[in-house]
Write an enzyme that holds these catalytic residues in place. Structure first.
Site, mmCIF file in Angstrom:
data_model
loop_
_atom_site.group_PDB
_atom_site.id
_atom_site.type_symbol
_atom_site.label_atom_id
_atom_site.label_comp_id
_atom_site.label_asym_id
_atom_site.label_seq_id
_atom_site.Cartn_x
_atom_site.Cartn_y
_atom_site.Cartn_z
ATOM 1 C CD GLN A 343 3.963 19.737 -49.204
ATOM 2 O OE1 GLN A 343 3.737 19.822 -47.998
ATOM 3 N NE2 GLN A 343 3.505 20.608 -50.086
ATOM 4 C CD GLU A 370 17.348 4.422 -26.060
ATOM 5 O OE1 GLU A 370 18.500 4.121 -26.407
ATOM 6 O OE2 GLU A 370 16.399 3.636 -26.066
#
Length: 390
Positions: A343, A370
């Site tokens: 942005q 994980e």
């Protein structure tokens, strides 16, 4: 497009040796890892040569004992090395984390004979590891895995499929969790399987939105014969071994996430201080200044959280809850920071001419691997309120 070497972070390292180690890492990043990183990621090039270099430099076995070729560094230091590597190229940082995860079972549960036979090559002999827990039908529900290991005299015969394996098809060894007994978590055992074992094959790597340089593939075990001397720990102890490894591995993911976030902040700051609008740098505008301040605060908070968990681990104290918190917070922060970096750069941030779009795509996977962040919340809640009543 070029990738800048990570900007130096003011770190509090416990020893002069650790400071020298980090200086070596930064030198390797500047000279060998950062140059060409973006182009290699876009082309899907797996940098095996970089892992060989890291092994030669003693960076693939940092948290393990010197007796077997490790660096004997505290986790507090090892994780900061991972952060710097991931900031330069996540394929490398995450790859080192996965390799350490693959070594964990043998280093912590293997017999002295097993460790003497295998660890030196794994930690500093140029080998690269993979970790095989997930399957097509068992991701978060890892205890329901279906890959079987059947006893045949002094050997075991492995059959089944593992999924989402980092370094799948290119690793020299795999730590494999397979079912040797009854259903559930108590019927699982751990094995050290050579990457060139007969009957072991890899599928075509997955086509991912990020980390294209890191191969992720299914592994097929078709009558793979493994000696009982390569079984790690006791029969049925595999799931406990896996959970122990994941506690440490989650800290590695947290450190990698902060590295990615730091790289995105560095790019956003460099752009905001140079980009002119309305006659002055856009970094002068309060809206952007507040965004940058929030990004930096999330990074510092995440770094403090993973280091606090690492210090508990180094002290031999329980750290499972803190590891889940660190993985959750740091990866969510990385997603937010990289999105905000895009942005800040506006339209340029959405193009491949600048690295922030790649960093945003890479940050997403860290919320998944994980143990998804939903699983981390379950782990934390169990530590706080106990198991679910049912």
């Amino acid at each position: 497009m070029t990738v800048r070497a990570p900007q130096p972070v003011d770190r509090q390292l416990p020893t002069e040796e650790a400071e020298d180690l980090l200086a070596l890492v930064r030198e390797l990043i500047k000279g060998e890892i950062a140059p060409g990183a973006a182009e290699q990621e876009e082309s899907g090039h797996f940098p095996r040569e970089l892992f060989s270099l890291l092994s030669e430099s003693g960076l693939l076995g940092l948290p393990y004992e010197e007796e077997f070729g490790g660096g004997a560094q505290p986790y507090e230091v090892y994780l900061q090395v991972l952060e710097e590597l991931a900031a330069a190229r996540l394929t490398v940082g995450l790859g080192v984390s996965v390799h350490s995860l693959a070594c964990h079972a043998l280093a912590n549960y293997g017999t002295k004979e097993q460790q003497t036979d295998h660890l030196p090559a794994m930690l500093g002999g140029g080998l690269l590891g993979g970790y095989c827990l997930s399957e097509p039908s068992s991701g978060s529900d890892a205890a329901s895995l279906r890959t079987k290991a059947v006893r045949d005299g002094e050997d075991w015969i492995l059959d089944g499929t593992k999924a989402w394996i980092t370094h799948g098809g290119v690793a020299d060894f795999y730590t494999v969790l397979a079912r040797t007994g009854a259903e559930g978590s108590r019927g699982i055992s751990a094995f050290l399987v050579p990457g060139d074992a007969e009957g072991l094959s890899a599928a075509v790597p997955e086509k991912k939105m990020g980390m294209k340089g890191s191969p992720t593939a299914q592994l097929h075990f078709d009558g793979v014969r493994v000696s009982d001397a390569r079984r790690i720990g006791e029969e049925g102890q595999g799931f406990a071994i896996a959970l122990s490894a994941l506690d440490s591995g989650r800290l590695g993911i947290a450190a990698c996430a902060i590295g990615v976030a730091q790289a995105a902040l560095d790019e956003a700051l460099a752009y905001a201080t140079q980009r002119q609008q309305f006659g002055r740098p856009i970094a002068d505008f309060q809206g952007l200044r507040f965004m940058l301040a929030d990004m930096a605060t999330q990074i510092e908070a995440g770094r403090a959280l993973y280091l606090a968990a690492a210090r508990l681990r180094d002290a031999g104290r329980p750290f499972s809850r803190q590891a889940a918190m660190a993985k959750l917070f740091c990866t969510d922060a990385a997603m937010k920071v990289t999105t905000d970096a895009v942005q800040v750069l506006g339209g340029y941030g959405y193009t491949q001419d600048f690295p922030v779009e790649r960093l945003m795509r890479e940050a997403k996977v860290l919320q998944i691997v994980e143990g998804t962040n939903q699983i981390q919340r379950m782990v934390i809640a169990r530590h706080l309120a106990g198991p679910e009543s049912r």
